[in-house]
Design an enzyme around this catalytic site. Structure first.
Site, mmCIF file in Angstrom:
data_model
loop_
_atom_site.group_PDB
_atom_site.id
_atom_site.type_symbol
_atom_site.label_atom_id
_atom_site.label_comp_id
_atom_site.label_asym_id
_atom_site.label_seq_id
_atom_site.Cartn_x
_atom_site.Cartn_y
_atom_site.Cartn_z
ATOM 1 C CG ASP A 1 17.311 -39.829 11.884
ATOM 2 O OD1 ASP A 1 16.720 -40.620 11.139
ATOM 3 O OD2 ASP A 1 17.959 -40.211 12.879
ATOM 4 C CG ASN B 1 17.980 -41.771 8.408
ATOM 5 O OD1 ASN B 1 16.884 -42.280 8.598
ATOM 6 N ND2 ASN B 1 19.001 -41.950 9.234
ATOM 7 C CD GLU C 1 14.275 -43.762 12.435
ATOM 8 O OE1 GLU C 1 13.450 -43.163 11.689
ATOM 9 O OE2 GLU C 1 15.469 -43.453 12.523
#
Length: 290
Positions: A196, A147, A16
């Site tokens: 996301d 997110n 991420e």
């Protein structure tokens, strides 16, 4: 249309927070569940891994060097080697139930970090900000999984997504960058994927990693879908722009919660991908301390 290509021979568990360093011509990212921050030098191919004592939800490079890092229990300043130097604040959520997740900096170099509510029984997560003087402040609540943080170049809007709730929000900002009431930017139906991590390009368009959707999507400032870029894996997690001309999209993906048969069929799940695009992205500022 160009196709996404693996950056190098690497697969993580839950990569991420890809972050481009223009000065270093290097890509950084976190692997949340492995408690790591990675650095990959685009020119030399050198790959470094920094280990942390807890999950690294998100981070930003610091103007003074090192990182500001959102670990499960709290936010820290570190040196360039990842050594914890100063604790900024505790996790304002219950750290046993909510770890930090997505985050980054705004156009004033302030650090935002959102949490993910693990039990999933209600929207128990939040979004917080660390100001330049290191003062923490909770910005928004009523979130399941924070997110998609990004900021428009005109400083008028903050974008966020709530991935489990399949929605992108935008929040108006005043002249001091303080948020007003958030509004729905776009909701998603089953089969589209869920939004996301994200980034914004110089035309003001919002690029979202569509988790469980096999694609990256680009949206106009009005929320219209302008483009869809297929991925060879099911779950991209976040995008950032980088490269010498800021026209390379770096895409993190995950293999978390995947069965062995899916990993055998899609072994690049968890890889970092690159995708050349026609429009340059906005640059991420480092965290600025007073």
């Amino acid at each position: 249309m160009a196709e996404p290509q693996p950056l190098f021979d690497y697969t993580g568990y839950l990569p991420e927070c890809p972050t481009w360093s223009e000065a270093e011509q290097a890509l950084y990212w976190a692997d949340i569940m492995e408690c790591e921050i990675h650095r990959y030098d685009i020119r030399s191919g050198e790959h470094q891994v920094l280990q942390f004592p807890e999950e690294v939800g998100c981070f930003a490079l610091r103007e003074k060097g090192g990182f500001i890092v959102a670990l499960r229990s709290g936010i820290w300043l570190t040196d360039a080697h990842g050594l914890l130097r100063r604790k900024v604040c505790d996790n304002p959520s219950n750290p046993e139930l909510a770890r930090f997740n997505d985050g980054g900096t705004d156009l004033d170099g302030r650090f935002y970090a959102g949490t993910f509510w693990g039990p999933g029984d209600y929207n128990g997560a939040l979004l917080m900000r660390v100001d330049n003087d290191l003062q923490p402040k909770v910005i928004q609540c009523d979130i399941h999984g924070a997110n998609g943080l990004a900021f428009s170049a005109d400083r008028r809007w903050m974008y966020t997504s709530d991935t489990p709730n399949a929605v992108i929000y935008r929040t108006p900002l005043d002249e001091q960058g303080e948020p007003g009431r958030r509004e729905v930017f776009r909701r998603f139906q089953p089969g589209e994927g869920i939004p996301d991590g994200a980034a914004i390009d110089v035309e003001g368009c919002y690029w979202s990693a569509m988790f469980d959707g096999w694609r990256i999507a680009r949206f106009s400032p009005q929320g219209e879908e302008l483009g869809s870029y297929p991925m060879p894996v099911r779950c991209p997690t976040m995008v950032c722009f980088g490269g010498a001309d800021m026209k390379t999209l770096y895409i993190t993906t995950t293999r978390e919660n995947m069965e062995d048969d899916e990993l055998a069929q899609y072994p690049l799940s968890g890889a970092i991908f690159t995708l050349p695009v026609a429009v340059a992205g906005m640059k991420k500022l480092p965290f600025r301390e007073c």
